[in-house]
Design an enzyme around this catalytic site. Structure first.
Site, PDB file in Angstrom:
ATOM      1  N   LYS A 221       0.851  -1.238  -0.111  1.00 18.28           N
ATOM      2  CA  LYS A 221      -0.130   0.017   0.080  1.00 18.28           C
ATOM      3  C   LYS A 221       1.005   1.262  -0.200  1.00 18.28           C
ATOM      4  O   LYS A 221       0.713   2.162  -0.718  1.00 18.28           O
ATOM      5  CB  LYS A 221      -1.027   0.008   1.063  1.00 18.28           C
ATOM      6  CG  LYS A 221      -1.575   1.262   1.439  1.00 18.28           C
ATOM      7  CD  LYS A 221      -2.839   0.954   2.607  1.00 18.28           C
ATOM      8  CE  LYS A 221      -3.687   2.372   2.594  1.00 18.28           C
ATOM      9  NZ  LYS A 221      -4.379   2.128   3.893  1.00 18.28           N
ATOM     10  N   GLU A 227      10.625  -4.882   4.205  1.00 19.92           N
ATOM     11  CA  GLU A 227      10.555  -6.244   3.852  1.00 19.92           C
ATOM     12  C   GLU A 227      10.310  -6.406   2.277  1.00 19.92           C
ATOM     13  O   GLU A 227      11.056  -7.418   1.737  1.00 19.92           O
ATOM     14  CB  GLU A 227       9.842  -7.003   4.747  1.00 19.92           C
ATOM     15  CG  GLU A 227      10.174  -6.846   6.222  1.00 19.92           C
ATOM     16  CD  GLU A 227       9.637  -5.761   6.987  1.00 19.92           C
ATOM     17  OE1 GLU A 227       9.172  -4.692   6.510  1.00 19.92           O
ATOM     18  OE2 GLU A 227       9.415  -5.938   8.281  1.00 19.92           O
ATOM     19  N   GLY A 282      -4.736  -2.326   4.890  1.00 14.79           N
ATOM     20  CA  GLY A 282      -4.076  -3.373   4.635  1.00 14.79           C
ATOM     21  C   GLY A 282      -5.040  -4.773   4.805  1.00 14.79           C
ATOM     22  O   GLY A 282      -4.958  -5.821   3.914  1.00 14.79           O
ATOM     23  N   ARG A 283      -5.244  -4.983   6.122  1.00 17.37           N
ATOM     24  CA  ARG A 283      -5.968  -5.922   6.614  1.00 17.37           C
ATOM     25  C   ARG A 283      -7.460  -6.141   5.884  1.00 17.37           C
ATOM     26  O   ARG A 283      -7.850  -7.174   6.450  1.00 17.37           O
ATOM     27  CB  ARG A 283      -5.911  -5.953   7.933  1.00 17.37           C
ATOM     28  CG  ARG A 283      -6.333  -4.869   8.706  1.00 17.37           C
ATOM     29  CD  ARG A 283      -5.804  -4.692  10.113  1.00 17.37           C
ATOM     30  NE  ARG A 283      -6.333  -3.655  11.014  1.00 17.37           N
ATOM     31  CZ  ARG A 283      -5.634  -2.625  10.916  1.00 17.37           C
ATOM     32  NH1 ARG A 283      -4.607  -2.430  10.288  1.00 17.37           N
ATOM     33  NH2 ARG A 283      -5.674  -1.429  11.611  1.00 17.37           N
ATOM     34  N   GLU A 368      -4.158  -6.147  14.910  1.00 18.82           N
ATOM     35  CA  GLU A 368      -3.654  -5.040  14.224  1.00 18.82           C
ATOM     36  C   GLU A 368      -4.879  -3.900  14.487  1.00 18.82           C
ATOM     37  O   GLU A 368      -4.459  -2.774  14.719  1.00 18.82           O
ATOM     38  CB  GLU A 368      -3.286  -5.224  13.116  1.00 18.82           C
ATOM     39  CG  GLU A 368      -2.273  -4.098  12.833  1.00 18.82           C
ATOM     40  CD  GLU A 368      -1.326  -4.418  11.490  1.00 18.82           C
ATOM     41  OE1 GLU A 368      -2.261  -4.281  10.189  1.00 18.82           O
ATOM     42  OE2 GLU A 368      -0.224  -4.339  11.418  1.00 18.82           O
ATOM     43  N   HIS A 399      -3.908 -32.615  19.508  1.00 23.06           N
ATOM     44  CA  HIS A 399      -2.822 -33.437  20.131  1.00 23.06           C
ATOM     45  C   HIS A 399      -1.880 -32.775  20.527  1.00 23.06           C
ATOM     46  O   HIS A 399      -0.704 -33.271  20.514  1.00 23.06           O
ATOM     47  CB  HIS A 399      -2.696 -34.443  19.019  1.00 23.06           C
ATOM     48  CG  HIS A 399      -3.922 -35.174  18.546  1.00 23.06           C
ATOM     49  ND1 HIS A 399      -4.400 -36.171  19.444  1.00 23.06           N
ATOM     50  CD2 HIS A 399      -4.827 -35.144  17.836  1.00 23.06           C
ATOM     51  CE1 HIS A 399      -5.387 -36.967  18.834  1.00 23.06           C
ATOM     52  NE2 HIS A 399      -5.824 -36.139  17.958  1.00 23.06           N
ATOM     53  N   LYS A 530       9.801   0.167  12.946  1.00 23.17           N
ATOM     54  CA  LYS A 530      10.168   0.481  11.709  1.00 23.17           C
ATOM     55  C   LYS A 530      11.018   1.538  12.000  1.00 23.17           C
ATOM     56  O   LYS A 530      11.905   1.671  10.982  1.00 23.17           O
ATOM     57  CB  LYS A 530       9.019   1.037  11.007  1.00 23.17           C
ATOM     58  CG  LYS A 530       7.803  -0.076  10.468  1.00 23.17           C
ATOM     59  CD  LYS A 530       7.157   0.757   9.429  1.00 23.17           C
ATOM     60  CE  LYS A 530       5.769  -0.366   9.069  1.00 23.17           C
ATOM     61  NZ  LYS A 530       4.960   0.153   8.572  1.00 23.17           N
TER      62      LYS A 530
HETATM   63  O1  F6P Z   1       3.444  -3.022   9.543  1.00 20.27           O
HETATM   64  C1  F6P Z   1       2.127  -3.495   9.608  1.00 20.27           C
HETATM   65  C2  F6P Z   1       1.714  -2.897   8.155  1.00 20.27           C
HETATM   66  O2  F6P Z   1       1.662  -1.595   8.199  1.00 20.27           O
HETATM   67  C3  F6P Z   1       0.261  -3.482   7.473  1.00 20.27           C
HETATM   68  O3  F6P Z   1      -0.619  -3.022   8.530  1.00 20.27           O
HETATM   69  C4  F6P Z   1       0.282  -3.703   6.502  1.00 20.27           C
HETATM   70  O4  F6P Z   1      -0.795  -4.492   5.980  1.00 20.27           O
HETATM   71  C5  F6P Z   1       1.681  -4.099   6.326  1.00 20.27           C
HETATM   72  O5  F6P Z   1       2.455  -3.417   7.199  1.00 20.27           O
HETATM   73  C6  F6P Z   1       2.251  -4.116   4.932  1.00 20.27           C
HETATM   74  O6  F6P Z   1       2.334  -2.476   4.532  1.00 20.27           O
HETATM   75  P1  F6P Z   1       2.357  -2.112   3.048  1.00 20.27           P
HETATM   76  O7  F6P Z   1       1.252  -2.704   2.083  1.00 20.27           O
HETATM   77  O8  F6P Z   1       2.307  -0.606   3.085  1.00 20.27           O
HETATM   78  O9  F6P Z   1       3.586  -2.675   2.484  1.00 20.27           O
END
Ligand code: F6P
Length: 541
Positions: A221, A227, A282-283, A368, A399, A530
């Site tokens: 987003k 990452e 995002g979620r 979140e 189990h 972050k």
């Molecule tokens: O760090 C959490 C978060 O901000 C989530 O809310 C989001 O879905 C995810 O990182 C990824 O963010 P982006 O879509 O901006 O890479």
């Protein structure tokens, strides 16, 4: 040009201003809990049809059986009164109108607009409906081109492997749905998900792929997530090393983002960039172009069926009376367990292997969204908010960690999630399904009923144990029971029921946030880590 700004009413949707604990109904619920609710052994024996009737809900192919919840009629009445007193319905209406329900980021949260059929308008504006429709048709057309192998890479070969690079909300929704709907996935175009920047995770996927036939979808987003950018850089280097030089990589790179300018600056072609908007959390984004890998895997028609299922749940949520409203029931029962019975965690025990990843998606959705300790107006919460949500495959859990649920010192409410009709093409599939379904029911019953001292001793005596052993073993073999649970049945595992289930949980989370007066649409808690990461990256080694 599609506008990124929804037509929002500038006013913040106003939840009730009084802290939850000061509301009369909250105090009534506290008294009901303090006075004690009968043991589930008694509640379940109460064969009065009315309890069972009140504690079953049906919507869009989903049934919620909450008979194993530690609630009486009085508690249910008070919970419904709490929802009214917390103006849950009014807050849901404000959300759907596109009001700023996320004031700390000055944003609306219009994920419900993403799953409305066609370009139908809702309470949201016509601009939003048109933008959603146009972008949906664009990404579904791209998905179909890739699926039908009409999308060619730089060397003219068709794409056989699609690798999704994204994390959190840019990974979990589509990953969960692809796993759940694996019976429908394309036989030759494989869809992979990589979220972890640990190099091995990417390597493990790439070693199965050929650069000329591989397409990456970079989903972010913000287009700033460290990452994802690391994974994208590595993917591009892999393409280059595999003979797809940087200047011809465009056909191998798609971007999905709310920051298209950032994607363009990093070399992603505008015609290969799909748009989401700042009002898509995002979620809550699987319904948008973030669902592209899913659409590639299952096809546009099945993707539309997922949206239809979610929309059917939206309509149920908006239109059903509170007492018959499935997402509201999930929310209220959760509030009862969290705030009045004092249960700090919530387990998702999933009895369909294809749905097991759902636990991770819902964990993000719930934790979140509602892992907050200030109210929406910035005042501190004096009440508990979102529980710790955990879980996975229920049958494996039986189990492994279920011992603690049965005899440990934590009372852990459970959502058991199962599928009524299985479609696995194996000769003995019906036998498997019976075992799985009965296991689910047995666990819900065992957790609720437990087994008291008298029944335990009687069983040991019946097994022929002498009195001294009966006495010694009884404390070890008794079960307190009284562990509350929901049973959620999907009539079958289809795109439609999956869409409905995901939407039901989204509404549940929203209702709880409305009651707790927290903002479920921001996530400032992830920012500090972050920022420190950036500092560390920029400091000399
Ligand atoms: O760090 C959490 C978060 O901000 C989530 O809310 C989001 O879905 C995810 O990182 C990824 O963010 P982006 O879509 O901006 O890479």
């Amino acid at each position: 040009m599609i506008s990124s700004k929804p037509s929002v009413t500038p006013a913040i949707a106003s939840p009730p201003t009084s802290p939850p604990a000061q509301r009369p109904t909250w105090q009534r619920l506290q008294r009901l809990a303090a006075n004690g609710v009968p043991h589930l052994r008694e509640l379940l024996c109460d064969s009065g049809a009315r309890r069972a009737e009140r504690l079953h809900w049906h919507a869009a192919g989903i049934t919620l059986d909450a008979t194993h919840q530690a609630v009486t009629h009085e508690v249910l009445d008070a919970l419904l009164a709490l929802a009214a007193e917390s103006s849950v319905r009014e807050q849901a209406a404000a959300l759907a109108r596109g009001e700023i329900v996320n004031p700390t980021e000055g944003r609306a949260a219009l994920h419900v607009a993403l799953r409305a059929p066609g370009n139908a308008t809702g309470p949201w504006s016509a601009d939003i409906a048109a933008a959603v429709h146009a972008e949906r048709e664009r990404f579904l057309a791209a998905a179909e081109r890739i699926r039908t192998q009409r999308w060619q890479g730089a060397t003219g070969e068709s794409i056989t492997d699609v690798v999704n690079l994204g994390i959190g909300g840019s990974d979990l929704g589509p990953r969960t749905a692809v796993q759940a709907l694996q019976a429908l996935v394309h036989p030759t175009v494989r869809v992979h998900f990589v979220s972890n920047p640990d190099a091995w995770t990417l390597y493990r996927v790439l070693r199965q792929c050929t650069p000329a036939r591989t397409l990456f979808i970079v989903q972010s987003k913000t287009f700033t997530t460290a990452e994802t950018l690391q994974l994208a850089a590595s993917a591009r280097r892999w393409l280059a090393d595999g003979g797809i030089a940087a200047d011809v990589q465009r056909a191998h790179l798609l971007a999905v983002t709310a920051a298209p300018a950032l994607a363009a600056a990093q070399g992603y072609a505008p015609e290969h960039t799909f748009r989401i908007w700042d009002w898509v959390g995002g979620r809550y984004s699987v319904w948008s172009a973030i669902g592209l890998p899913l659409a590639i895997a299952i096809g546009a028609e099945a993707f539309r069926a997922l949206l239809d299922g979610a929309h059917a749940m939206d309509r149920h949520f908006w239109e059903s009376p509170p007492a018959r409203n499935l997402p509201l029931a999930l929310a209220l029962l959760g509030v009862w367990n969290r705030n009045f019975l004092g249960c700090p965690t919530h387990l998702l025990a999933i009895y369909s292997s294809r749905l097991a990843t759902l636990a991770h998606h819902l964990q993000q959705l719930e934790m979140e969204s509602n892992g907050k300790s200030v109210h929406i107006d910035g005042t501190p919460c004096a009440i508990d908010t979102g529980p710790i949500v955990w879980g996975g495959s229920g049958i494996d859990g039986q189990h492994a960690y279920f011992q603690l649920l049965h005899q440990g010192r934590h009372r852990v409410p459970v959502d058991f999630i199962g599928v009524q009709q299985d479609d696995t093409p194996l000769p003995l599939a019906a036998d498997h399904q019976r075992l799985v379904q009965l296991s689910l029911r047995a666990q819900a019953r065992a957790l609720a009923l437990g087994r008291d001292d008298a029944a335990t001793a009687a069983e040991l005596r019946a097994a022929g144990l002498p009195p001294d052993q009966v006495q010694a073993l009884t404390p070890h073999r008794r079960f307190a029971g009284n562990v509350p649970s929901n049973i959620l049945w999907l009539e079958a595992l289809t795109p439609r029921t999956l869409g409905a289930l995901l939407a039901a949980y989204e509404h549940k989370v929203f209702c709880q946030a409305a009651i707790w007066r927290v903002n479920p649409f921001d996530q400032w808690g992830v920012e500090l880590g972050k920022a420190i990461l950036r500092q560390l990256q920029n400091s000399p080694a």
